[in-house]
Write a protein that holds these residues in place. Structure first.
Motif, PDB file in Angstrom:
ATOM      1  N   PRO A 239     -12.438  -0.368   9.037  1.00  0.00           N
ATOM      2  CA  PRO A 239     -13.266   0.829   9.036  1.00  0.00           C
ATOM      3  C   PRO A 239     -13.530   1.384   7.641  1.00  0.00           C
ATOM      4  CG  PRO A 239     -11.037   1.376   9.640  1.00  0.00           C
ATOM      5  CD  PRO A 239     -11.082  -0.115   9.542  1.00  0.00           C
ATOM      6  N   HIS A 240     -12.744   0.962   6.646  1.00  0.00           N
ATOM      7  CA  HIS A 240     -12.932   1.386   5.265  1.00  0.00           C
ATOM      8  C   HIS A 240     -12.283   0.358   4.365  1.00  0.00           C
ATOM      9  CE1 HIS A 240      -8.744   2.733   5.429  1.00  0.00           C
ATOM     10  NE2 HIS A 240      -9.041   3.464   6.484  1.00  0.00           N
ATOM     11  N   ARG A 241     -12.421   0.527   3.047  1.00  0.00           N
ATOM     12  CA  ARG A 241     -11.994  -0.497   2.097  1.00  0.00           C
ATOM     13  C   ARG A 241     -10.487  -0.677   2.046  1.00  0.00           C
ATOM     14  NH1 ARG A 241      -9.782   1.410  -2.562  1.00  0.00           N
ATOM     15  NH2 ARG A 241      -9.982  -0.661  -3.488  1.00  0.00           N
ATOM     16  N   CYS A 242      -9.742   0.224   2.655  1.00  0.00           N
ATOM     17  CA  CYS A 242      -8.289   0.151   2.608  1.00  0.00           C
ATOM     18  C   CYS A 242      -7.673  -0.266   3.935  1.00  0.00           C
ATOM     19  CB  CYS A 242      -7.719   1.489   2.136  1.00  0.00           C
ATOM     20  SG  CYS A 242      -8.075   1.830   0.389  1.00  0.00           S
ATOM     21  N   ALA A 243      -8.442  -0.900   4.778  1.00  0.00           N
ATOM     22  CA  ALA A 243      -7.918  -1.451   6.028  1.00  0.00           C
ATOM     23  C   ALA A 243      -8.793  -2.631   6.435  1.00  0.00           C
ATOM     24  CB  ALA A 243      -7.906  -0.398   7.133  1.00  0.00           C
ATOM     25  N   GLY A 244      -8.169  -3.676   6.933  1.00  0.00           N
ATOM     26  CA  GLY A 244      -8.943  -4.813   7.386  1.00  0.00           C
ATOM     27  C   GLY A 244      -8.160  -6.105   7.384  1.00  0.00           C
ATOM     28  N   ARG A 245      -8.872  -7.195   7.643  1.00  0.00           N
ATOM     29  CA  ARG A 245      -8.273  -8.533   7.611  1.00  0.00           C
ATOM     30  C   ARG A 245      -8.060  -8.939   6.161  1.00  0.00           C
ATOM     31  NH1 ARG A 245     -12.039 -10.756  10.070  1.00  0.00           N
ATOM     32  NH2 ARG A 245     -13.176 -11.711   8.352  1.00  0.00           N
ATOM     33  N   VAL A 246      -6.880  -9.479   5.863  1.00  0.00           N
ATOM     34  CA  VAL A 246      -6.559  -9.880   4.500  1.00  0.00           C
ATOM     35  C   VAL A 246      -7.231 -11.224   4.198  1.00  0.00           C
ATOM     36  CG1 VAL A 246      -4.728 -10.431   2.864  1.00  0.00           C
ATOM     37  CG2 VAL A 246      -4.343  -8.700   4.636  1.00  0.00           C
ATOM     38  N   GLU A 247      -7.984 -11.271   3.109  1.00  0.00           N
ATOM     39  CA  GLU A 247      -8.592 -12.524   2.662  1.00  0.00           C
ATOM     40  C   GLU A 247      -8.317 -12.722   1.172  1.00  0.00           C
ATOM     41  OE1 GLU A 247     -12.528 -13.426   3.872  1.00  0.00           O
ATOM     42  OE2 GLU A 247     -12.044 -13.214   6.010  1.00  0.00           O
ATOM     43  N   VAL A 248      -8.085 -13.980   0.795  1.00  0.00           N
ATOM     44  CA  VAL A 248      -7.813 -14.335  -0.592  1.00  0.00           C
ATOM     45  C   VAL A 248      -8.777 -15.434  -1.026  1.00  0.00           C
ATOM     46  CG1 VAL A 248      -5.390 -13.689  -0.502  1.00  0.00           C
ATOM     47  CG2 VAL A 248      -6.051 -16.006   0.136  1.00  0.00           C
ATOM     48  N   LEU A 249      -9.035 -15.511  -2.327  1.00  0.00           N
ATOM     49  CA  LEU A 249      -9.957 -16.500  -2.872  1.00  0.00           C
ATOM     50  C   LEU A 249      -9.165 -17.639  -3.510  1.00  0.00           C
ATOM     51  CD1 LEU A 249     -13.019 -17.031  -3.340  1.00  0.00           C
ATOM     52  CD2 LEU A 249     -12.709 -16.045  -5.617  1.00  0.00           C
ATOM     53  N   HIS A 250      -9.481 -18.850  -3.097  1.00  0.00           N
ATOM     54  CA  HIS A 250      -8.841 -20.046  -3.650  1.00  0.00           C
ATOM     55  C   HIS A 250      -9.882 -21.153  -3.692  1.00  0.00           C
ATOM     56  CE1 HIS A 250      -5.825 -22.996  -4.611  1.00  0.00           C
ATOM     57  NE2 HIS A 250      -6.028 -23.680  -3.497  1.00  0.00           N
ATOM     58  N   GLN A 251      -9.946 -21.858  -4.830  1.00  0.00           N
ATOM     59  CA  GLN A 251     -10.932 -22.934  -5.010  1.00  0.00           C
ATOM     60  C   GLN A 251     -12.347 -22.459  -4.692  1.00  0.00           C
ATOM     61  OE1 GLN A 251      -9.419 -26.138  -2.562  1.00  0.00           O
ATOM     62  NE2 GLN A 251      -7.932 -26.776  -4.112  1.00  0.00           N
ATOM     63  N   GLN A 252     -12.630 -21.234  -5.151  1.00  0.00           N
ATOM     64  CA  GLN A 252     -13.953 -20.620  -5.011  1.00  0.00           C
ATOM     65  C   GLN A 252     -14.369 -20.428  -3.550  1.00  0.00           C
ATOM     66  OE1 GLN A 252     -16.394 -23.231  -7.498  1.00  0.00           O
ATOM     67  NE2 GLN A 252     -16.100 -21.846  -9.230  1.00  0.00           N
ATOM     68  N   GLN A 253     -13.387 -20.301  -2.662  1.00  0.00           N
ATOM     69  CA  GLN A 253     -13.692 -20.082  -1.249  1.00  0.00           C
ATOM     70  C   GLN A 253     -12.724 -19.065  -0.666  1.00  0.00           C
ATOM     71  OE1 GLN A 253     -13.463 -23.566   1.261  1.00  0.00           O
ATOM     72  NE2 GLN A 253     -14.814 -22.671   2.797  1.00  0.00           N
ATOM     73  N   TRP A 254     -13.300 -18.118   0.076  1.00  0.00           N
ATOM     74  CA  TRP A 254     -12.462 -17.119   0.722  1.00  0.00           C
ATOM     75  C   TRP A 254     -11.755 -17.718   1.920  1.00  0.00           C
ATOM     76  CZ3 TRP A 254     -11.237 -12.708  -1.439  1.00  0.00           C
ATOM     77  CH2 TRP A 254     -12.093 -12.170  -2.427  1.00  0.00           C
ATOM     78  N   GLY A 255     -10.534 -17.246   2.167  1.00  0.00           N
ATOM     79  CA  GLY A 255      -9.781 -17.684   3.333  1.00  0.00           C
ATOM     80  C   GLY A 255      -8.800 -16.613   3.764  1.00  0.00           C
ATOM     81  N   THR A 256      -8.176 -16.823   4.905  1.00  0.00           N
ATOM     82  CA  THR A 256      -7.314 -15.808   5.503  1.00  0.00           C
ATOM     83  C   THR A 256      -5.834 -16.102   5.276  1.00  0.00           C
ATOM     84  OG1 THR A 256      -7.291 -16.952   7.635  1.00  0.00           O
ATOM     85  CG2 THR A 256      -9.053 -15.338   7.273  1.00  0.00           C
ATOM     86  N   VAL A 257      -5.009 -15.203   5.809  1.00  0.00           N
ATOM     87  CA  VAL A 257      -3.555 -15.301   5.704  1.00  0.00           C
ATOM     88  C   VAL A 257      -2.989 -15.336   7.119  1.00  0.00           C
ATOM     89  CG1 VAL A 257      -1.452 -14.169   4.884  1.00  0.00           C
ATOM     90  CG2 VAL A 257      -3.558 -14.043   3.523  1.00  0.00           C
TER      91      VAL A 257
ATOM     92  N   VAL B 161      -4.173   2.308  14.529  1.00  0.00           N
ATOM     93  CA  VAL B 161      -3.085   3.043  13.892  1.00  0.00           C
ATOM     94  C   VAL B 161      -3.536   4.440  13.475  1.00  0.00           C
ATOM     95  CG1 VAL B 161      -1.465   3.035  11.948  1.00  0.00           C
ATOM     96  CG2 VAL B 161      -2.016   0.904  13.123  1.00  0.00           C
ATOM     97  N   THR B 162      -4.780   4.572  13.038  1.00  0.00           N
ATOM     98  CA  THR B 162      -5.317   5.863  12.621  1.00  0.00           C
ATOM     99  C   THR B 162      -6.683   6.085  13.260  1.00  0.00           C
ATOM    100  OG1 THR B 162      -6.467   5.009  10.656  1.00  0.00           O
ATOM    101  CG2 THR B 162      -4.161   5.649  10.385  1.00  0.00           C
ATOM    102  N   LEU B 163      -7.089   7.345  13.382  1.00  0.00           N
ATOM    103  CA  LEU B 163      -8.370   7.682  13.996  1.00  0.00           C
ATOM    104  C   LEU B 163      -9.527   7.095  13.206  1.00  0.00           C
ATOM    105  CD1 LEU B 163      -9.318   9.354  16.465  1.00  0.00           C
ATOM    106  CD2 LEU B 163      -9.688  11.267  14.905  1.00  0.00           C
ATOM    107  N   SER B 164      -9.339   6.905  11.899  1.00  0.00           N
ATOM    108  CA  SER B 164     -10.412   6.362  11.068  1.00  0.00           C
ATOM    109  C   SER B 164     -10.705   4.902  11.379  1.00  0.00           C
ATOM    110  CB  SER B 164     -10.061   6.518   9.587  1.00  0.00           C
ATOM    111  OG  SER B 164      -8.854   5.861   9.283  1.00  0.00           O
ATOM    112  N   GLU B 165      -9.816   4.208  12.098  1.00  0.00           N
ATOM    113  CA  GLU B 165     -10.086   2.825  12.493  1.00  0.00           C
ATOM    114  C   GLU B 165     -11.009   2.738  13.699  1.00  0.00           C
ATOM    115  OE1 GLU B 165      -6.777   0.018  12.704  1.00  0.00           O
ATOM    116  OE2 GLU B 165      -5.525   1.579  11.857  1.00  0.00           O
ATOM    117  N   CYS B 166     -11.146   3.824  14.446  1.00  0.00           N
ATOM    118  CA  CYS B 166     -11.938   3.807  15.676  1.00  0.00           C
ATOM    119  C   CYS B 166     -13.436   3.873  15.367  1.00  0.00           C
ATOM    120  CB  CYS B 166     -11.563   4.992  16.562  1.00  0.00           C
ATOM    121  SG  CYS B 166      -9.809   5.077  16.991  1.00  0.00           S
ATOM    122  N   ARG B 167     -14.225   3.295  16.226  1.00  0.00           N
ATOM    123  CA  ARG B 167     -15.670   3.467  16.109  1.00  0.00           C
ATOM    124  C   ARG B 167     -16.009   4.936  16.335  1.00  0.00           C
ATOM    125  NH1 ARG B 167     -18.922  -1.636  18.614  1.00  0.00           N
ATOM    126  NH2 ARG B 167     -17.543  -3.275  17.878  1.00  0.00           N
ATOM    127  N   SER B 168     -16.989   5.435  15.606  1.00  0.00           N
ATOM    128  CA  SER B 168     -17.376   6.830  15.780  1.00  0.00           C
ATOM    129  C   SER B 168     -18.720   7.072  15.120  1.00  0.00           C
ATOM    130  CB  SER B 168     -16.326   7.777  15.174  1.00  0.00           C
ATOM    131  OG  SER B 168     -16.251   7.590  13.777  1.00  0.00           O
TER     132      SER B 168
END
Length: 343
Positions: A34-52, A208-215
């Motif tokens: 819902p904002h830049r401080c919450a979400g799916r963790v992604e990292v860049l390796h070999q010029q490609q984004w991927g998950t954890v 976890v917080t109200l800011s994560e909900c759609r609104s």
């Protein structure tokens, strides 16, 4: 917030750390939150984004991500693709941070790209840097009242359009107030007087917080203060003393998210212990030992840096770091010895 509305799934600017020669050492971002401080963790390796992968993923790992992104402390470390599944490689598995690293790349993990996971195990992080600040007003206790959120340094209300128990559950969770008993609308706790900041809130109840909900965050919201939303939560989280000679002495444990967990002894003192004794009906405090005097717990460490005045009725009323946010281990579990010796 003015001039538009949002329904989650933002894209975020990644965070880069460079060596003196200019070579990229670490890069990560949080996606689809819902904002830049919450979400799916992604990292860049070999010029490609991927998950954890979420194998072993915990608050200490999320703490490093939040620190790296300048997003404050970790509030939660959800797994099971809580913020949706990624589509690119899974770069990291079995991440094991101490919580003091400055970047995720400094933490122990399997070699990049080595894993036995799939994207429904993608790890996420929720940090304290951008959640909605929240309070309940005009209720009979701190766990009931009109829902108000802080935006642009001004408190405002929430419209009751679509407001239900799922939405109230998230508020109760964020406030540390147990489970939602009801979600009254129609200004049940009286009308507010300032902005109506949120409308058409749509939580699943797992956020976890109200800011994560759609609104809807557009002004003007098609509501008036006769439609202000409210919440009634259950009693504050349950409390117990474990491994002592009676119910009035032992390791302090609190119930949160249906799991018992301990309290870190950082700044733990007799004022904090006095509140525990009062809440349990165990008389007055005799001592407030730390260093796991009554043995180490085995589950979550729910509270850290507890700072009571000693006059509160329940431990949940005391100042403390957000639930689950700590830099402790179970060798620092806090304890209490009260004057009563109820067997």
């Amino acid at each position: 917030m003015q001039g538009g509305s949002h329904h989650c799934c933002f894209s975020h600017v990644p965070w880069l750390i460079f060596s003196p020669s200019g070579q990229t050492l670490s890069i990560s971002m949080l996606v689809d939150g819902p904002h830049r401080c919450a979400g799916r963790v992604e990292v860049l390796h070999q010029q490609q984004w991927g998950t954890v992968c979420d194998d072993g993923w915990d608050l200490q790992d999320a703490e490093v991500v939040c620190w790296q992104l300048g997003c404050g402390a970790a509030v939660a470390a959800p797994g099971f693709a809580h913020f949706g599944r990624g589509r690119d490689p899974i770069w990291l598995d079995q991440v094991n941070c101490t919580g003091t690293e400055s970047a995720l790349s400094e933490c122990r993990a399997k070699p990049k790209g080595v894993h036995k996971c799939h994207h429904r195990e993608d790890a996420g992080a929720v940090c304290s840097g951008n959640p909605t600040e929240l309070r309940l007003v005009n209720g009979s206790s701190r766990c009931s009242g009109r829902v108000e959120v802080l935006h642009n340094q001004q408190w405002g209300t929430v419209c009751d359009d679509g407001w239900d128990l799922n939405d109230a559950e998230v508020v109760c969770q964020q406030m540390g107030c147990g489970v939602a008993l009801s979600a009254p609308g129609s200004a049940h706790f009286g009308p507010g007087s300032n902005h109506i900041w949120l409308g058409e809130v749509e939580c699943t109840g797992a956020e976890v917080t109200l800011s994560e909900c759609r609104s809807r965050m557009e002004e003007p919201i098609n509501c008036h203060h006769g439609e202000d939303a409210g919440v009634v939560c259950s009693d504050p989280p349950a409390l117990r003393l474990v491994n002592g000679s009676s119910l009035c002495a032992g390791r302090v444990e609190v119930l949160h998210q249906h799991q018992w967990g301990t309290v870190c002894d950082d700044s733990w003192d007799e004022e904090d212990a006095a509140v525990v004794c009062r809440q349990l009906g165990c008389g007055t405090v005799v001592s407030a030992p730390g260093a796991a005097q009554f043995g180490k717990g085995h589950n979550a460490i729910w509270l850290d840096d507890v700072n009571c005045t000693g006059k509160e009725d329940t431990l949940s009323e005391c100042l403390a770091r957000p639930w689950g946010t700590h830099n402790c281990d179970h060798g620092e579990d806090a304890s209490v010895v009260c004057s009563e010796q109820v067997l």
